[in-house]
Design an enzyme around this catalytic site. Sequence first.
Site, mmCIF file in Angstrom:
data_model
loop_
_atom_site.group_PDB
_atom_site.id
_atom_site.type_symbol
_atom_site.label_atom_id
_atom_site.label_comp_id
_atom_site.label_asym_id
_atom_site.label_seq_id
_atom_site.Cartn_x
_atom_site.Cartn_y
_atom_site.Cartn_z
ATOM 1 N N HIS A 107 -1.649 -1.620 4.012
ATOM 2 C CA HIS A 107 -2.844 -2.419 4.307
ATOM 3 C C HIS A 107 -4.102 -1.636 3.974
ATOM 4 C CE1 HIS A 107 -2.540 0.257 7.716
ATOM 5 N NE2 HIS A 107 -3.793 -0.033 8.044
ATOM 6 N N ASP A 109 -7.759 -1.132 5.962
ATOM 7 C CA ASP A 109 -8.180 -1.372 7.342
ATOM 8 C C ASP A 109 -9.176 -2.515 7.463
ATOM 9 O OD1 ASP A 109 -6.607 0.557 8.553
ATOM 10 O OD2 ASP A 109 -8.098 2.136 8.247
ATOM 11 N N HIS A 262 -3.044 1.947 2.624
ATOM 12 C CA HIS A 262 -2.288 3.069 3.192
ATOM 13 C C HIS A 262 -1.150 2.566 4.062
ATOM 14 C CE1 HIS A 262 -5.454 2.220 6.129
ATOM 15 N NE2 HIS A 262 -4.656 2.736 7.049
ATOM 16 N N ARG A 277 -8.740 7.780 15.283
ATOM 17 C CA ARG A 277 -9.275 7.065 14.110
ATOM 18 C C ARG A 277 -10.667 6.516 14.396
ATOM 19 N NH1 ARG A 277 -6.463 1.786 11.583
ATOM 20 N NH2 ARG A 277 -8.356 0.680 12.159
HETATM 21 C C1 SIN Z 1 -3.520 3.621 10.234
HETATM 22 O O1 SIN Z 1 -3.014 2.711 9.562
HETATM 23 O O2 SIN Z 1 -4.723 3.657 10.467
HETATM 24 C C2 SIN Z 1 -2.661 4.747 10.761
HETATM 25 C C3 SIN Z 1 -2.061 5.557 9.681
HETATM 26 C C4 SIN Z 1 -1.156 6.621 10.234
HETATM 27 O O3 SIN Z 1 -0.881 6.676 11.439
HETATM 28 O O4 SIN Z 1 -0.683 7.454 9.452
#
Ligand code: SIN
Length: 286
Positions: A107, A109, A262, A277
């Site tokens: 996805h 974000d 990602h 995050r």
């Molecule tokens: C996310 O998608 O923001 C998390 C990615 C992760 O935990 O590696």
Amino acid sequence: MHRQDFEIRALDAPLGAEVLGLDLAQPLSAQDFARIHRAHLDHHVLVFRDQRITPAQQVAFSRRFGPLQIHVLHQFALAGHPEVLIVSNIVENGQPIGLGDAGHFWHSDLSYKEKPSLGSFLHAQELPAEGGDTLFANMHLAWDTLPAGLRDAVEDLRAEHTYLARYAELQARSPWRPNLSAEQIAQVKPVVHPVVRTHPETGRKALFVSEHFTTRIVGVPEDESRALLDALFAHSVLDAHVYRHAWREHDLVFWDNRSLMHLAAGTPDHLRRKLYRTTIEGDAPV
Ligand code: SIN
């Protein structure tokens, strides 16, 4: 303010660079900030090594790139810092302390918002001895290398993105997905974005659909929409487009959601993983 002596070293990968010798706990000069900003646009992922910063310092640095977005799952915000989402598989007293399955599907974000994210920071707090990698796919490369027939078919199309697209599926397989309140559901109404977006700062085109949040291409029959999306997803995540980040202690990773998708590769259940995050608001895609 003095300039810091640091190095930006491209990774041997289809995207990404390491930032070595910079201390983000120190004030950052306008020149150093401009160098980082440029490198972020060029490499799409910056890995700042060995950052001993507090959540407040992460928030302050993130804010230099734009306003921050607060995640709809406010249950997993860090106490005292609503802009910090805890990404963690840790369960304490029977309660998950963070979102453990964030990134389970590829996805970008907050693509389900009218104004999706410009970029996100993830700061390692506690890492597992094995697993826990994060993968990034270069969506400019995915667009540039898309077979001509597929490019022509999708270039002017638009697609729907929905936070709820796979929520029930995630809820069924993990303890981290609470039932959403009516107020939370109202925050995540479906939105429509172009399938191919133009990066607002570099002018480069990128594919902007994901297996997590994109539900359908608008205005084409359902079977055709499914076939196009499946072909786009498969092409996007070819090895030639992907960098796999193996986390090191105190890494701070900053990626461009306008250029990348990602994926969290997953952590064995018996090992602990915790990261913080912050998510910067971007433009409505065009
Ligand atoms: C996310 O998608 O923001 C998390 C990615 C992760 O935990 O590696």
